[in-house]
Scaffold this motif. Structure first.
Motif, PDB file in Angstrom:
ATOM      1  N   HIS A  77       0.869  -1.174   0.000  1.00 18.91           N
ATOM      2  CA  HIS A  77       0.000   0.000   0.000  1.00 18.91           C
ATOM      3  C   HIS A  77       0.907   1.226   0.000  1.00 18.91           C
ATOM      4  CE1 HIS A  77      -3.588   2.355   0.675  1.00 18.91           C
ATOM      5  NE2 HIS A  77      -2.901   3.049   1.575  1.00 18.91           N
ATOM      6  N   ILE A  78       0.616   2.173  -0.893  1.00 18.81           N
ATOM      7  CA  ILE A  78       1.447   3.373  -0.979  1.00 18.81           C
ATOM      8  C   ILE A  78       0.560   4.607  -0.966  1.00 18.81           C
ATOM      9  CG2 ILE A  78       1.560   3.302  -3.500  1.00 18.81           C
ATOM     10  CD1 ILE A  78       4.503   4.336  -3.162  1.00 18.81           C
ATOM     11  N   ASP A  79       0.990   5.605  -0.210  1.00 15.79           N
ATOM     12  CA  ASP A  79       0.286   6.882  -0.115  1.00 15.79           C
ATOM     13  C   ASP A  79       1.268   8.004  -0.371  1.00 15.79           C
ATOM     14  OD1 ASP A  79      -2.406   6.242   0.549  1.00 15.79           O
ATOM     15  OD2 ASP A  79      -1.752   5.726   2.583  1.00 15.79           O
ATOM     16  N   ARG A  80       0.806   9.006  -1.114  1.00 17.56           N
ATOM     17  CA  ARG A  80       1.612  10.215  -1.307  1.00 17.56           C
ATOM     18  C   ARG A  80       1.116  11.260  -0.324  1.00 17.56           C
ATOM     19  NH1 ARG A  80       1.264  14.863  -4.185  1.00 17.56           N
ATOM     20  NH2 ARG A  80       3.246  15.800  -4.731  1.00 17.56           N
ATOM     21  N   GLN A  81       2.029  11.776   0.493  1.00 19.25           N
ATOM     22  CA  GLN A  81       1.710  12.761   1.510  1.00 19.25           C
ATOM     23  C   GLN A  81       1.635  14.159   0.883  1.00 19.25           C
ATOM     24  OE1 GLN A  81       1.133  11.373   4.507  1.00 19.25           O
ATOM     25  NE2 GLN A  81       1.751   9.429   3.615  1.00 19.25           N
ATOM     26  N   PRO A  82       0.988  15.122   1.546  1.00 16.30           N
ATOM     27  CA  PRO A  82       0.922  16.492   1.010  1.00 16.30           C
ATOM     28  C   PRO A  82       2.292  17.144   0.820  1.00 16.30           C
ATOM     29  CG  PRO A  82      -0.666  16.207   2.787  1.00 16.30           C
ATOM     30  CD  PRO A  82       0.163  14.969   2.753  1.00 16.30           C
ATOM     31  N   ASP A  83       3.306  16.717   1.599  1.00 11.50           N
ATOM     32  CA  ASP A  83       4.639  17.311   1.454  1.00 11.50           C
ATOM     33  C   ASP A  83       5.436  16.704   0.297  1.00 11.50           C
ATOM     34  OD1 ASP A  83       5.209  14.823   2.468  1.00 11.50           O
ATOM     35  OD2 ASP A  83       6.441  15.527   4.127  1.00 11.50           O
ATOM     36  N   ASN A 104      14.898  -9.031   2.821  1.00 13.08           N
ATOM     37  CA  ASN A 104      15.247  -7.645   2.536  1.00 13.08           C
ATOM     38  C   ASN A 104      14.394  -7.202   1.354  1.00 13.08           C
ATOM     39  OD1 ASN A 104      17.344  -7.499   4.474  1.00 13.08           O
ATOM     40  ND2 ASN A 104      18.682  -8.598   3.066  1.00 13.08           N
ATOM     41  N   PHE A 105      13.525  -6.263   1.601  1.00 15.34           N
ATOM     42  CA  PHE A 105      12.702  -5.745   0.521  1.00 15.34           C
ATOM     43  C   PHE A 105      13.288  -4.438   0.013  1.00 15.34           C
ATOM     44  CE2 PHE A 105       9.334  -8.617   1.943  1.00 15.34           C
ATOM     45  CZ  PHE A 105       8.806  -9.001   0.728  1.00 15.34           C
ATOM     46  N   LEU A 106      13.276  -4.290  -1.280  1.00 16.49           N
ATOM     47  CA  LEU A 106      13.659  -3.056  -1.946  1.00 16.49           C
ATOM     48  C   LEU A 106      12.451  -2.597  -2.743  1.00 16.49           C
ATOM     49  CD1 LEU A 106      17.019  -4.336  -3.447  1.00 16.49           C
ATOM     50  CD2 LEU A 106      16.765  -2.989  -1.380  1.00 16.49           C
ATOM     51  N   ALA A 107      12.203  -1.304  -2.746  1.00 21.92           N
ATOM     52  CA  ALA A 107      11.086  -0.778  -3.527  1.00 21.92           C
ATOM     53  C   ALA A 107      11.588   0.399  -4.353  1.00 21.92           C
ATOM     54  CB  ALA A 107       9.940  -0.351  -2.611  1.00 21.92           C
ATOM     55  N   ARG A 108      11.001   0.550  -5.526  1.00 17.53           N
ATOM     56  CA  ARG A 108      11.331   1.667  -6.410  1.00 17.53           C
ATOM     57  C   ARG A 108      10.048   2.209  -7.017  1.00 17.53           C
ATOM     58  NH1 ARG A 108      14.513  -2.165  -8.324  1.00 17.53           N
ATOM     59  NH2 ARG A 108      13.440  -2.290 -10.304  1.00 17.53           N
ATOM     60  N   LEU A 109      10.004   3.497  -7.153  1.00 18.79           N
ATOM     61  CA  LEU A 109       8.961   4.136  -7.942  1.00 18.79           C
ATOM     62  C   LEU A 109       9.615   4.530  -9.258  1.00 18.79           C
ATOM     63  CD1 LEU A 109       7.134   6.358  -5.322  1.00 18.79           C
ATOM     64  CD2 LEU A 109       6.169   4.461  -6.604  1.00 18.79           C
ATOM     65  N   GLU A 110       9.117   3.980 -10.345  1.00 16.21           N
ATOM     66  CA  GLU A 110       9.693   4.248 -11.658  1.00 16.21           C
ATOM     67  C   GLU A 110       8.677   4.987 -12.513  1.00 16.21           C
ATOM     68  OE1 GLU A 110      10.728   0.431 -13.212  1.00 16.21           O
ATOM     69  OE2 GLU A 110      12.484   0.224 -11.911  1.00 16.21           O
ATOM     70  N   ARG A 111       9.118   6.045 -13.164  1.00 17.98           N
ATOM     71  CA  ARG A 111       8.261   6.768 -14.097  1.00 17.98           C
ATOM     72  C   ARG A 111       8.201   5.967 -15.391  1.00 17.98           C
ATOM     73  NH1 ARG A 111       4.504  10.564 -12.891  1.00 17.98           N
ATOM     74  NH2 ARG A 111       5.427  12.396 -11.983  1.00 17.98           N
ATOM     75  N   ALA A 135       9.894   7.658   0.542  1.00 16.86           N
ATOM     76  CA  ALA A 135      10.688   8.362  -0.471  1.00 16.86           C
ATOM     77  C   ALA A 135      10.252   9.820  -0.488  1.00 16.86           C
ATOM     78  CB  ALA A 135      10.492   7.743  -1.849  1.00 16.86           C
ATOM     79  N   GLU A 136      11.217  10.699  -0.601  1.00 13.33           N
ATOM     80  CA  GLU A 136      10.943  12.138  -0.630  1.00 13.33           C
ATOM     81  C   GLU A 136      10.866  12.621  -2.072  1.00 13.33           C
ATOM     82  OE1 GLU A 136      10.354  13.780   2.164  1.00 13.33           O
ATOM     83  OE2 GLU A 136      10.867  12.058   3.416  1.00 13.33           O
ATOM     84  N   GLY A 137      10.166  13.721  -2.260  1.00 14.02           N
ATOM     85  CA  GLY A 137      10.137  14.384  -3.560  1.00 14.02           C
ATOM     86  C   GLY A 137       9.437  13.609  -4.655  1.00 14.02           C
ATOM     87  N   VAL A 138       8.346  12.955  -4.343  1.00 22.27           N
ATOM     88  CA  VAL A 138       7.602  12.179  -5.332  1.00 22.27           C
ATOM     89  C   VAL A 138       6.466  13.046  -5.869  1.00 22.27           C
ATOM     90  CG1 VAL A 138       6.203  10.121  -5.707  1.00 22.27           C
ATOM     91  CG2 VAL A 138       8.175  10.017  -4.186  1.00 22.27           C
ATOM     92  N   THR A 139       6.473  13.293  -7.148  1.00 24.07           N
ATOM     93  CA  THR A 139       5.426  14.107  -7.746  1.00 24.07           C
ATOM     94  C   THR A 139       4.194  13.256  -8.034  1.00 24.07           C
ATOM     95  OG1 THR A 139       6.320  13.729  -9.955  1.00 24.07           O
ATOM     96  CG2 THR A 139       7.064  15.703  -8.803  1.00 24.07           C
ATOM     97  N   ALA A 140       3.069  13.922  -8.166  1.00 20.93           N
ATOM     98  CA  ALA A 140       1.824  13.219  -8.488  1.00 20.93           C
ATOM     99  C   ALA A 140       1.896  12.692  -9.913  1.00 20.93           C
ATOM    100  CB  ALA A 140       0.641  14.165  -8.326  1.00 20.93           C
ATOM    101  N   ILE A 163       0.664   2.297 -10.845  1.00 21.67           N
ATOM    102  CA  ILE A 163      -0.152   2.992  -9.858  1.00 21.67           C
ATOM    103  C   ILE A 163      -0.274   4.459 -10.243  1.00 21.67           C
ATOM    104  CG2 ILE A 163       0.451   1.445  -7.964  1.00 21.67           C
ATOM    105  CD1 ILE A 163       2.391   3.615  -6.987  1.00 21.67           C
ATOM    106  N   VAL A 164      -1.254   5.142  -9.647  1.00 23.34           N
ATOM    107  CA  VAL A 164      -1.432   6.575  -9.822  1.00 23.34           C
ATOM    108  C   VAL A 164      -1.394   7.212  -8.442  1.00 23.34           C
ATOM    109  CG1 VAL A 164      -2.942   8.415 -10.629  1.00 23.34           C
ATOM    110  CG2 VAL A 164      -2.792   6.290 -11.920  1.00 23.34           C
ATOM    111  N   LEU A 165      -0.479   8.159  -8.256  1.00 25.69           N
ATOM    112  CA  LEU A 165      -0.368   8.880  -6.987  1.00 25.69           C
ATOM    113  C   LEU A 165      -0.944  10.270  -7.167  1.00 25.69           C
ATOM    114  CD1 LEU A 165       3.227   7.868  -5.865  1.00 25.69           C
ATOM    115  CD2 LEU A 165       1.052   6.943  -5.075  1.00 25.69           C
ATOM    116  N   ASN A 166      -1.785  10.670  -6.235  1.00 26.05           N
ATOM    117  CA  ASN A 166      -2.383  12.013  -6.295  1.00 26.05           C
ATOM    118  C   ASN A 166      -1.673  12.975  -5.387  1.00 26.05           C
ATOM    119  OD1 ASN A 166      -4.370  11.189  -8.106  1.00 26.05           O
ATOM    120  ND2 ASN A 166      -5.569  10.338  -6.442  1.00 26.05           N
TER     121      ASN A 166
END
Length: 166
Positions: A77-83, A104-111, A135-140, A163-166
């Motif tokens: 489950h992934i959530d994008r925070q307001p920051d 050991n889990f590794l995760a990546r957000l790939e565009r 992760a910091e600095g993730v854009t919608a 996935i789509v992050l808002n």
């Protein structure tokens, strides 16, 4: 007195040459700028070498079959925070429902369109079968969430979901 009209300049070969050169200079300059912009914004390719990827393909098939045989149940489950930070929570259980430990889990957000925007997520074990990362600095927008689980340096689990992050 009679009004004098301005005398029209004749079109000479020199005038035609200068205007033709100026026209093509503008067209070539615009094309060069557009070509430079297209090349510098090109996100690249999915793999660096198609030959190397084809050699590794058989190994990926074997790893996929082994992963299916293990029957692990991994939910993320992934959530994008307001920051702009993204928080991921992973729950992993074996085929009988027992929480998995020692992975050991590794995760990546790939565009999907631009590899330069990819973000690695450092995942830590929060408890038996529960893993968290941020992760910091993730854009919608649209992303691929890639999760890899390994034990003793060997990949045991791989998942890639759009996935789509808002």
């Amino acid at each position: 007195m009679a009004a004098t009209s301005p005398i029209a300049r004749p079109i000479t070969g020199r005038f035609v040459l200068v205007t033709t050169i100026a026209f093509f200079a503008v067209v070539i300059s615009v094309n060069m700028v557009m070509m430079r912009l297209a090349i510098t914004t090109l996100p690249g390719t999915e793999v660096d070498s198609a030959y190397s990827a084809s050699l590794a393909y058989q190994g990926e098939i074997v790893a996929s079959r082994q992963q299916n045989e293990r029957g692990w149940q991994v939910e993320a489950h992934i959530d994008r925070q307001p920051d702009g930070a993204a928080a991921v929570a992973i729950e992993a259980r074996d085929h009988t429902g027992v929480p998995l430990r020692g992975l050991n889990f590794l995760a990546r957000l790939e565009r999907p369109t631009d590899r330069r925007a990819d973000r690695a997520i450092e995942v830590t074990e929060a408890g038996p079968g529960n893993f968290h990362g941020r992760a910091e600095g993730v854009t919608a927008g649209q992303w691929d969430l890639v999760i890899e689980g390994d034990a003793d340096g060997r990949r045991m689990f791989l998942s890639k979901n759009r996935i789509v992050l808002n």
